[in-house]
Design an enzyme around this catalytic site. Sequence first.
Site, PDB file in Angstrom:
ATOM      1  CG  ASN A   9      -1.947   1.093   1.204  1.00 44.21           C
ATOM      2  OD1 ASN A   9      -1.929   1.960   0.326  1.00 44.21           O
ATOM      3  ND2 ASN A   9      -2.846   1.081   2.167  1.00 44.21           N
ATOM      4  CG  ASP A 147      -9.584   0.696  -2.077  1.00 48.02           C
ATOM      5  OD1 ASP A 147      -8.826  -0.280  -2.021  1.00 48.02           O
ATOM      6  OD2 ASP A 147      -9.587   1.606  -1.227  1.00 48.02           O
ATOM      7  CG  HIS A 207     -14.536  -1.115   6.150  1.00 47.38           C
ATOM      8  ND1 HIS A 207     -13.505  -2.005   5.945  1.00 47.38           N
ATOM      9  CD2 HIS A 207     -13.941   0.076   6.441  1.00 47.38           C
ATOM     10  CE1 HIS A 207     -12.348  -1.387   6.103  1.00 47.38           C
ATOM     11  NE2 HIS A 207     -12.595  -0.119   6.404  1.00 47.38           N
ATOM     12  CB  ILE A 208     -17.633   0.844  11.323  1.00 49.02           C
ATOM     13  CG1 ILE A 208     -18.905   0.195  10.764  1.00 49.02           C
ATOM     14  CG2 ILE A 208     -17.950   2.217  11.892  1.00 49.02           C
ATOM     15  CD1 ILE A 208     -19.914  -0.184  11.832  1.00 49.02           C
ATOM     16  N   GLY A 209     -14.487   2.209  10.307  1.00 48.40           N
ATOM     17  CA  GLY A 209     -13.251   2.704  10.886  1.00 48.40           C
ATOM     18  C   GLY A 209     -13.329   4.214  10.880  1.00 48.40           C
ATOM     19  CG  ASN A 210     -10.799   8.396  10.958  1.00 48.72           C
ATOM     20  OD1 ASN A 210     -11.566   8.890  11.783  1.00 48.72           O
ATOM     21  ND2 ASN A 210      -9.995   9.134  10.216  1.00 48.72           N
ATOM     22  N   GLY A 211     -12.688   5.916   8.317  1.00 47.54           N
ATOM     23  CA  GLY A 211     -13.518   5.948   7.117  1.00 47.54           C
ATOM     24  C   GLY A 211     -14.486   4.789   7.247  1.00 47.54           C
ATOM     25  CB  ILE A 331     -15.370   1.765  14.795  1.00 44.96           C
ATOM     26  CG1 ILE A 331     -14.468   2.987  15.023  1.00 44.96           C
ATOM     27  CG2 ILE A 331     -16.674   1.897  15.568  1.00 44.96           C
ATOM     28  CD1 ILE A 331     -14.985   4.282  14.418  1.00 44.96           C
ATOM     29  CD  GLU A 333     -11.408  -5.620  12.751  1.00 46.38           C
ATOM     30  OE1 GLU A 333     -10.412  -5.717  13.503  1.00 46.38           O
ATOM     31  OE2 GLU A 333     -11.310  -5.458  11.526  1.00 46.38           O
TER      32      GLU A 333
END
Length: 400
Positions: A9, A147, A207-211, A331, A333
Site C-alpha cells: 500500500n 478498492d 466496514h466501520i473505521g475512521n472511514g 470500530i 471490530e
Amino acid sequence: MSKLILAINAGSSSLKFQLIRMPEEELVTKGLIERIGLKDSIFTIEVNGEKVKTVQDIKDHVEAVDIMLDAFKAHNIINDINDIVGTGHRVVHGGEKFPESVAITDEVEKEIEELSELAPLHNPANLMGIRAFRKLLPNIPHVAIFDTAFHQTMPEKAYLYSLPYHYYKDYGIRKYGFHGTSHKFVSQRAAEMLDKPIEDLRIISCHIGNGASIAAIDGGKSIDTSMGFTPLAGVTMGTRSGNIDPALIPFIMEKTGKTAEQVLEILNKESGLLGLSGTSSDLRDLSEEAESGKARSQMALDVFASKIHKYIGSYAARMHGVDVIVFTAGIGENSVEIRAKVLEGLEFMGVYWDPKKNENLLRGKEGFINYPHSPVKVVVIPTDEESMIARDVMTFGGLK
C-alpha cells in the site's frame, strides 16, 4: 508448494508492506516506511515479533523498496530476492475500466494514471509504488487490486445519480464505492464461518473505521454501497460528513465567503465525529467524554450509529431480506457500544443479538454475537485486506 507474496500500500511519502506465505496466508513480516523524500525517513520492520526501527534519508520509492528488500535479506527473512514470486498493489480507483484485479502491464499502468483524475490524492501515489517494484523486481508478476473493483457488479439503478445522463457519459460521474477489498474478504469469510455457499447469502457488510462504508452483498456480489463518486459520501465518519444536502455547499460559501475547495476541505477533514463533537474524531475519546457527561460527544455517537442503522434497513429492503450482518474495521471490530447502538431495534428484521457475546468480541477476536435462534446472523470479522490482495496475486498473477 509455498510462495511468498508482497502486499503493498503505497502513499505519496509512505510504503506499507506485508510479506505473506501463500496459500497458507501466513504473515512472514510486515512494516512501514515513512517520510519518503523527506529528511530522516523512518523504516520499521517486524523481526521475530519485535519492531526494528531505523532512521535514514530515503529519497524516493525506488530507494525505499531497495532498502526493504535488503532488510529482508539482512534479517534472514528471505535467502534470496527470487524467493518473492509476486507483488500485489492496492490501487484506490479503477473506475469502470477495472471490474477485477489485473496483472500490471505498461498499458495498465497508463490506464491507472488516466484514472488519477478520479482519485488525485491516491492513484499517483499508488503508481509510485508500482513503478518502483516493477523496476527492481522486473521478472515477477505485479497485480493491481482496486478498492472500487468489487462494487463494479452494482446495477445501474444503484450506481447512477439522478443528474443529466450526459454527465455520466461525458465525465464518468456515478457511484463507485470503496473498501471493496475489505468487503470482499469479510463476505467470503462470513460464508466460510457459516459453512454455506456465498451464492446463497444476503450479507450487509459494515466496514466501520475512521472511514466507513456499508455494502449490500447478494450472492457474493456487491449490489449497493454507501460511499459514492468519492469516499466522502454515505455514513458519518471520523472527519467526513457523509451524505448532506448538496445545496448546503453554495449556502455555506455564501454565508462564510469560503471557496468550493475550502468547503470541500471542511466536509472531508473537519466534519463527521470531529465536527459534531468539536473535540475528537476518535471514537474512544468520544466514548470517554460521553461517559463523563459531555452531551455533544454523546450526540456525535448517536448520529454516527443512527446513519449505519439506517443503511442496514435500506439494504435489507434492497435484497428483500438479510441473512448476515458483518462488523469489521477498527470500530466495527472493537466498539461494543457502537455495535449495540447499530443493532438496537432490529428485532423486527429477525436480528436477535446477545449483549454478553457482543462484550466479549474485541481486539482482533472473530465470532458470532447473535443468539442461536436468530434468523439473521451477526458476526464480527477482523478484516484482512492484505490476505485478499495476496489471494488475487495468486489468481491474477498466474501463480496458482
